[in-house]
Design an enzyme around this catalytic site. Sequence first.
Site, PDB file in Angstrom:
ATOM      1  N   ASP A 148       1.508   4.887   0.069  1.00 32.94           N
ATOM      2  CA  ASP A 148       1.231   6.308   0.311  1.00 32.94           C
ATOM      3  C   ASP A 148       2.414   7.090  -0.238  1.00 32.94           C
ATOM      4  O   ASP A 148       3.538   6.938   0.256  1.00 32.94           O
ATOM      5  CB  ASP A 148       1.073   6.565   1.803  1.00 32.94           C
ATOM      6  CG  ASP A 148      -0.029   5.723   2.423  1.00 32.94           C
ATOM      7  OD1 ASP A 148      -1.185   5.912   2.027  1.00 32.94           O
ATOM      8  OD2 ASP A 148       0.274   4.877   3.287  1.00 32.94           O
TER       9      ASP A 148
ATOM     10  N   HIS B 167       0.868  -1.177   0.000  1.00 33.54           N
ATOM     11  CA  HIS B 167       0.000   0.000   0.000  1.00 33.54           C
ATOM     12  C   HIS B 167       0.904   1.226   0.000  1.00 33.54           C
ATOM     13  O   HIS B 167       1.579   1.505   0.996  1.00 33.54           O
ATOM     14  CB  HIS B 167      -0.923   0.002   1.220  1.00 33.54           C
ATOM     15  CG  HIS B 167      -1.792   1.229   1.278  1.00 33.54           C
ATOM     16  ND1 HIS B 167      -2.670   1.555   0.266  1.00 33.54           N
ATOM     17  CD2 HIS B 167      -1.890   2.225   2.187  1.00 33.54           C
ATOM     18  CE1 HIS B 167      -3.279   2.692   0.562  1.00 33.54           C
ATOM     19  NE2 HIS B 167      -2.818   3.113   1.723  1.00 33.54           N
TER      20      HIS B 167
ATOM     21  N   ASP C 233      -7.951   2.128   1.696  1.00 33.19           N
ATOM     22  CA  ASP C 233      -7.736   2.936   2.900  1.00 33.19           C
ATOM     23  C   ASP C 233      -8.399   4.305   2.813  1.00 33.19           C
ATOM     24  O   ASP C 233      -7.980   5.234   3.495  1.00 33.19           O
ATOM     25  CB  ASP C 233      -6.227   3.098   3.148  1.00 33.19           C
ATOM     26  CG  ASP C 233      -5.922   3.514   4.575  1.00 33.19           C
ATOM     27  OD1 ASP C 233      -6.780   3.311   5.450  1.00 33.19           O
ATOM     28  OD2 ASP C 233      -4.828   4.055   4.823  1.00 33.19           O
TER      29      ASP C 233
ATOM     30  N   HIS D 297      -5.159  10.126   0.134  1.00 36.50           N
ATOM     31  CA  HIS D 297      -5.825  10.380   1.412  1.00 36.50           C
ATOM     32  C   HIS D 297      -4.908  11.004   2.457  1.00 36.50           C
ATOM     33  O   HIS D 297      -5.373  11.796   3.276  1.00 36.50           O
ATOM     34  CB  HIS D 297      -6.456   9.087   1.955  1.00 36.50           C
ATOM     35  CG  HIS D 297      -5.600   7.884   1.858  1.00 36.50           C
ATOM     36  ND1 HIS D 297      -5.602   7.068   0.747  1.00 36.50           N
ATOM     37  CD2 HIS D 297      -4.698   7.334   2.704  1.00 36.50           C
ATOM     38  CE1 HIS D 297      -4.753   6.071   0.930  1.00 36.50           C
ATOM     39  NE2 HIS D 297      -4.195   6.208   2.094  1.00 36.50           N
TER      40      HIS D 297
END
Length: 910
Positions: free
Chosen positions: A16, A14, A126, A351
């Site tokens: 980010d 994941h 997420d 996000h």
Amino acid sequence: MTAQRTAHLVSHTHWDREWYLPYERHHVRLIQLMDDLFETLRTDPDYKSFHLDGQTIILEDYLQVRPERKEELERWIREGRIRIGPWYILQDAFLTSSEANLRNLLIGHQDARRYGAIEKVGYFPDTFGNIGQAPQMMKQAGIDNAVFGRGVKPTGFNNTVADGDYESSFSELIWEGPDGSQVLGLLFANWYSNGNEVPTSPEEAKAYWERKLADAEKYASTDQLLFMNGCDHQPIQKDLPEALRLARELYPDTAFVHSSFEEYLAALQRSLPERLSVVKGELRSQRTDGWGTLVNTASARVYLKQLNQTGQAMLEKVAEPLATFAAWLGKPYPHHLFTYAWKTLMQNHPHDSICGCSVDEVHREMITRFDKSRHVAEAIAEESKRYVAEAVDTSGFATFGADAVPFVVFNTTGWARSGTVEVELELERLYYRDGVPQQEMIRRMKAIELSGRLLVDASGNAIPYAMEDLGVHFGYDLPDDKFRQPYWARKAKIAFEAARVPALGVAAYAIVRSERAAAASPDSLLRGDRALENELLRVEIGDDGALRVTDKTTGRTYSDLCVYEDTGDIGNEYMYKQPNGEAALTTKGLSATIRTVLDRPDRATIEIVHDWHVPASADERFEEEMREAVYFPERQGQRVERTVPLTIRTRVSLRRSGKGVEVETSFTNLAKDHRVRALFPTDLATNLHRADSIFEVAARENEPSAEWTNPSYCHHQQAFVDVSDDRGGLTIANLGLHEYEIVRDGRNTIAVTLLRAVAELGDWGVFPTPEAQCLGDHKFLMEIIPHAGDGAKTGAYAEAYQFQAPWTVCQTGVHAGAVASGYAPIGWEGDGVAFSSLKFSEESGHATVRWYNMTGETSEVALVLGHGVERAYKSDVLEQVGDVVETDAEGRCTLPIGPCEILTIGVHKK
């Protein structure tokens, strides 16, 4: 032994792009991860595939540093060993606009298609809550599933179907949108790291799989079990094939497969039970204690949200419609520039970025990206409006003489519009090329007489206006065929009320010299020194600055509006936490200074100043709790007794034809660890309210569920929040203020968060973020819109949407043109329907128009496309060519639009 169950391990990371480290620090780690992945794929054929987090921007980030590996990357994607798409980035869906959500999906598909493969997985691992229209968006994009980590409460009670809303016994469920679209929902009930770091030693593997298999089976509806082999910024597990071989030896009743989402979904579909829980609409963790929803990221670093609103509006509500106008008149549509501008903007939409929940360095870089994207949008808009303005026939102004100064007003919203237009005009110019000495040019410009001028419309009617002399200014042209051309000009600012400019249309005006009498100035909108009034509204201001607004159409009055509230905040960038036992401070009863600052024919403004003081910060106990990472709901810190000034300046404006009261609030924030809100009591009796969300006006309960223990019950909004009953309604529109709460105070008060100042990132460690205290100057814009009780059908919501988009104005010359003042390339009507976008599709080469139904009732869109329509067809969110729409000789048609439907039409003109 025949396997009784299958364990699907999907390898992923994941990613980010920026969060607890700045972008480039994460970027360096991404390069290493991808290099390791390539090496593993080359050397280990048993390492089957890797899911690249659903976002194609990772490809750009990698190739920016490793361009020599593009061919190898393409090979792994073609062979299905690296799975990509369907998004460009993993956005926060609630904090990015409806159109931004679609551009993300569209551009992600475009990028993935260039590599020959798109993984059709609705991937929301997420996002901080999931939007209600995601099922419809997925279905229109040819995706029949949604994979997500938040919003639904898994129960796991004997694997029976749960009865409660937003609950599911299984990790598999049916997610239904407000229009009725359904997709298979896959909840990461054990999170997207439940198959992370699989052991390769027998003893550790035995304990690991005993726990992991039991956890998965607690929620699974079938014997197909999903394990996500990865986590945030997780390097790949190179020895996974070895770990799976060991697992097969330890558990011969289980088939351990290095899988992909495509393979897992296919196996799952074959084994699903007939009955699954159906969860409807928004998934915002409604059935939880309310302490982990991350909703207050909507108010972290509000300045980012405001910059984003400006950038999105410039792209989708200004530049795209203007470029479409221009394209229909012959100018090439700049797809390449739009893609670049959208991508640059969307790099701020992940996000942890737009939510404002990263370290300070991350958010500093975001400001530059916002500026870059906006500059491109402004450049497109500038070129497009000039092209269209040159095509508008202004020859009628020649009757007023050679020194007429025409200009064109553009309404790029989806509804006819009236309101204040302000434009800076150059009344005369002298170029350097004319050979006049500079000081002589300046002298001549200063000598120009401004009096004796009228503002007229295209029919020659005089219009009341106000003029402000801006003096002499330097300027320059940048011609396409020669060197820059500097000049000096005499400028003036014109302000007036434009009336009924057509939706997606233009209107021409001019400043002219004339001996005719000026237009009679209408009566002032001021009523004494503390009241404003037009035909629709009356606004009165109390001694403490609170507003009393009367809707003259319904006779209903709303009192105590725009009182300010200040509370402590000992939470973090993710969640708000008021100190225990603290009483909120408000400006109710605080004497205010009130004065008139503007009295023009088109509008009037009264300024209210509160000289307020609030606590300077939280106390030392909070500082200690923060350093020791005390879980924020358990903190006991308070605010200090020492205060600092919080001088709030409020400008309340009413336009002559205004349906709402405009509120501009500004202050310099000197305090830390606090939250400032504007309060709007509605005194309306209802258990529901509505808020603008993504392609939806979402209905939400005023009261939380029984499980909710957090004293705060905040929500996301886009353009507005609304409280209505059968007697009336109050809509509060905003620009970039995404957090609100319906306060449970007996008055159904709408509380809009203006600023939240906090000291730390929060989440999993200790990350101080001093810049999240948001010290310095701030300005906030809102509009109070009373109505008769149905905001969709009375036009209140349309007013709120128009509040999001600025007017566009372009000075031009006196010339003939292909279109007349009042021209609009399309026209439409629809009861309860909202306009969303007008743009050209790179996919089809045609114009696309999009609307959505704000209501739960079937409606119609009556569309007028005008002459020369070669083809009209129903499209979708990916702008694909669909079924033909029959139009008459004038380009008219009527299209049904279902409850909450997103409707896209493609138009090909000859």
